[in-house]
Scaffold this motif. Structure first.
Motif, PDB file in Angstrom:
ATOM      1  N   LYS A  77       1.860   5.090   0.658  1.00 47.31           N
ATOM      2  CA  LYS A  77       3.081   5.897   0.691  1.00 47.31           C
ATOM      3  C   LYS A  77       4.205   5.191   1.454  1.00 47.31           C
ATOM      4  CE  LYS A  77       2.771  10.365   1.465  1.00 47.31           C
ATOM      5  NZ  LYS A  77       2.299  11.652   2.017  1.00 47.31           N
ATOM      6  N   GLU A  78       3.855   4.523   2.537  1.00 41.75           N
ATOM      7  CA  GLU A  78       4.863   3.803   3.309  1.00 41.75           C
ATOM      8  C   GLU A  78       5.401   2.603   2.520  1.00 41.75           C
ATOM      9  OE1 GLU A  78       5.406   1.710   7.703  1.00 41.75           O
ATOM     10  OE2 GLU A  78       3.703   3.056   7.328  1.00 41.75           O
ATOM     11  N   ASP A  79       4.511   1.921   1.815  1.00 45.01           N
ATOM     12  CA  ASP A  79       4.941   0.801   0.969  1.00 45.01           C
ATOM     13  C   ASP A  79       5.919   1.277  -0.101  1.00 45.01           C
ATOM     14  OD1 ASP A  79       3.253  -1.027   2.306  1.00 45.01           O
ATOM     15  OD2 ASP A  79       1.556  -0.426   1.047  1.00 45.01           O
ATOM     16  N   ILE A  80       5.638   2.446  -0.674  1.00 46.70           N
ATOM     17  CA  ILE A  80       6.512   3.006  -1.705  1.00 46.70           C
ATOM     18  C   ILE A  80       7.867   3.366  -1.106  1.00 46.70           C
ATOM     19  CG2 ILE A  80       6.836   4.982  -3.249  1.00 46.70           C
ATOM     20  CD1 ILE A  80       3.771   4.958  -3.688  1.00 46.70           C
ATOM     21  N   ALA A  81       7.842   3.997   0.079  1.00 45.37           N
ATOM     22  CA  ALA A  81       9.097   4.392   0.738  1.00 45.37           C
ATOM     23  C   ALA A  81       9.954   3.182   1.070  1.00 45.37           C
ATOM     24  CB  ALA A  81       8.781   5.190   2.000  1.00 45.37           C
TER      25      ALA A  81
END
Length: 293
Positions: free
Chosen positions: A241-245
């Protein structure tokens, strides 16, 4: 007539030490008292619990189930006494926690510092196993498991759900193009797992089991492969999720993916009769509200 608990403790001492004399020595009582206690229990039950020889005693077939039952019962009593005595005190002692390495790295490690500040007397031991571990064999107190549970002997505390994401790096998609449908995946490089098979079942209608070009047994390795532009991967939100953000990974098929496959479930599991229940409760309650699944 009921058997007294001190007589049962004496019987267990005989079984554990292998003899009447050794049990008497361990309990600091006379051998005659040990003999009377065992005889009393056998008379009340009407069966022989022990085979007696000149060198050692052993449990009879009839007595084995009874011995196991009273041992379990006494352990529960001792656990209850321990919890009452410890009420009001902060939990302390060793707590062994196991989870897949991506969960340890992305979810647990960021919480350790604050957890230790809240519970300075708990000695936390973190281990990583990619498959399901036997809690007893690995001497694990609590394990974090992703996906559906099948072991009914374990107590489970739901921690939430972590949605699955099909992701690829911007560089990979710029080079190979963005797939528009599940059928387009045939012409793409797919990153998967060596096992179990369910990890290569992607949550897209009509796709099911994929045939990966590159595989790993470790979810963090799969993530790194995706970040480095090696293809498309299917990973849990708790690790991407952090990579996507941050734009490092691009989510695909968001309007088409299935969201109730069972793989989204995140549970903390432990044995119901665990004697470290206070430490386990402290740990689970602490992390549950702080996880970013």
């Amino acid at each position: 007539m009921r058997t007294r608990s001190d007589d049962l403790q004496i019987l267990l001492a005989v079984v554990d030490t292998g003899g009447f004399s050794s049990a008497a020595q361990a309990l600091d009582i006379q051998v005659a008292k040990v003999s009377r206690a065992v005889a009393k229990i056998e008379n009340q039950l009407g069966i022989s619990l022990l085979n007696r020889t000149t060198r050692r005693v052993s449990v009879t077939e009839e007595g084995r189930a009874f011995i196991d039952a009273i041992r379990h019962g006494i352990n529960l009593i001792e656990q209850a006494e321990e919890e009452i005595a410890a009420r009001g005190e902060k939990p302390k002692g060793k707590l062994r926690v196991d989870a897949a390495s991506p969960f340890v790295l992305h979810q647990l490690v960021p919480l350790v510092k604050d957890f230790k500040q809240h519970y300075p007397e708990i000695d936390l031991e973190l281990t990583s196993n990619e498959g399901f571990v036997d809690l007893l064999e690995k001497r694990t107190d609590v394990a974090i498991r992703i996906g559906q549970l099948t072991d009914s002997t374990l107590h489970a505390k739901p921690l939430g759900k972590s949605l699955l994401y099909l992701v690829a790096s911007p560089d990979y998609l710029a080079l190979r193009g963005i797939p528009k449908s599940g059928q387009d995946l045939i012409s793409h490089q797919l990153i998967g797992f060596t096992g179990p098979k369910v990890l290569n079942e992607w949550p897209l209608p009509g796709v099911g089991q994929i045939t990966p070009a590159t595989v790993s047994s470790n979810g963090e390795t799969v993530r790194q492969l995706a970040l480095m532009g090696n293809g498309i991967a299917c990973l849990s939100g708790f690790m991407v999720k952090e990579d996507i953000a941050q734009g490092k990974l691009i989510p695909l098929f968001e309007d088409e993916k299935l969201t109730n496959t069972g793989r989204e479930q995140v549970n903390a599991v432990y044995y119901r009769s665990s004697n470290v229940s206070k430490r386990i409760s402290a740990f689970i309650d602490f992390i549950q509200s702080r996880l970013t699944l």
